[in-house]
Design a protein around this motif. Sequence first.
Motif, PDB file in Angstrom:
ATOM      1  N   TYR A   2     -23.518  -9.714 110.232  1.00 25.35           N
ATOM      2  CA  TYR A   2     -22.322  -9.874 109.394  1.00 25.35           C
ATOM      3  C   TYR A   2     -22.411  -9.020 108.108  1.00 25.35           C
ATOM      4  O   TYR A   2     -21.924  -9.432 107.058  1.00 25.35           O
ATOM      5  CB  TYR A   2     -22.123 -11.340 109.011  1.00 25.35           C
ATOM      6  N   HIS A  15     -23.813 -19.186 114.829  1.00 24.74           N
ATOM      7  CA  HIS A  15     -22.468 -19.519 114.370  1.00 24.74           C
ATOM      8  C   HIS A  15     -21.760 -20.454 115.346  1.00 24.74           C
ATOM      9  O   HIS A  15     -21.818 -20.250 116.546  1.00 24.74           O
ATOM     10  CB  HIS A  15     -21.662 -18.227 114.197  1.00 24.74           C
ATOM     11  N   GLU A  43     -17.513 -23.326 111.322  1.00 26.23           N
ATOM     12  CA  GLU A  43     -16.163 -23.311 110.731  1.00 26.23           C
ATOM     13  C   GLU A  43     -15.763 -24.725 110.316  1.00 26.23           C
ATOM     14  O   GLU A  43     -15.156 -24.914 109.264  1.00 26.23           O
ATOM     15  CB  GLU A  43     -15.148 -22.770 111.751  1.00 26.23           C
ATOM     16  N   LEU A 163     -15.781 -15.105 103.970  1.00 25.98           N
ATOM     17  CA  LEU A 163     -16.924 -14.377 104.522  1.00 25.98           C
ATOM     18  C   LEU A 163     -17.691 -13.677 103.402  1.00 25.98           C
ATOM     19  O   LEU A 163     -18.918 -13.726 103.329  1.00 25.98           O
ATOM     20  CB  LEU A 163     -16.445 -13.372 105.575  1.00 25.98           C
ATOM     21  N   GLN A 167     -21.522 -14.351 102.244  1.00 29.02           N
ATOM     22  CA  GLN A 167     -22.497 -13.246 102.124  1.00 29.02           C
ATOM     23  C   GLN A 167     -23.132 -13.247 100.761  1.00 29.02           C
ATOM     24  O   GLN A 167     -24.354 -13.118 100.618  1.00 29.02           O
ATOM     25  CB  GLN A 167     -21.797 -11.890 102.331  1.00 29.02           C
TER      26      GLN A 167
END
Length: 248
Positions: A2, A15, A43, A163, A167
């Motif tokens: 990612y 994930h 999620e 996202l 990160q």
Amino acid sequence: RYGLQTRLIGSKIVHFNVTGSTHLVARQLAERGIEEGTVVIAETQTRGKGRLGRKWSARQGGIWMTVVLKPKIDPMHAASITLMAAVSVTKALRELGLEAVIKWPNDVLVNGKKICGILTEMSAETDMVNFIILSAGINVNNEVPLDIATTARAELGHKVDRLKLAQSILEELDEDYATLREQGFTPILWNWRRYSDTLGRPVEVTYQGEAIRGIAQDVDDAGSLLVKLADGSVRKIVSGDCIHLRSL
Ligand code: ATP
């Protein structure tokens, strides 16, 4: 990976769209010897947990993740990992423009409301940590069912790139964990003190069934809170499951 710019954290990423709890999945993986730095992210979680099995709401739009760490520290110092994670999350939230602060031992707040909860669990021998499961739930664009909670979107007034934020948190964590391994907890503690919303304030801590009132004076090198009582003596509060701290 990612696009992660990290050395260790995120060495492996698992994930899920939906899972019961990333914390439990990570613990099972750690028990089977998965490598340090593994991140489990979902999620949504259907059975998110806080301390003492309390329910953690983890709807779509938030960051629900767990990291497997294997620090070479004394088990007595495991709370330093919780404090370190609070520093990493706080730094990433501040980069977004949020005035995040840390409530000892395991919450990150914005405007007095909880934006992130951190939960750590350790597997250890007498003098050695086998692994630490470090979970962080960050409210980003999700709905929160409680008025004690807030989200990055609610505080900033716009949607946040989830996202990118995930990160950034993992990159901060990677850096802080490297510092912890190379230089110990002291440099992390300096940052913790800077971001602390607890130090210097009157607090009441419920600890082993006892209500302790005083001024939160400092945190020691094991992550314990030092509370100065009215008679001038100092009580050490070891971070753990059964502690409840409130500002007075
Ligand atoms: P304390 O209030 O004793 O300091 P805590 O802040 O450590 O507890 P945890 O046990 O880690 O809380 O987390 C569970 C609690 O967090 C729940 O009881 C609920 O009040 C709150 N909570 C649940 N879901 C969320 C969420 N998504 N965001 C913020 N708070 C939440």
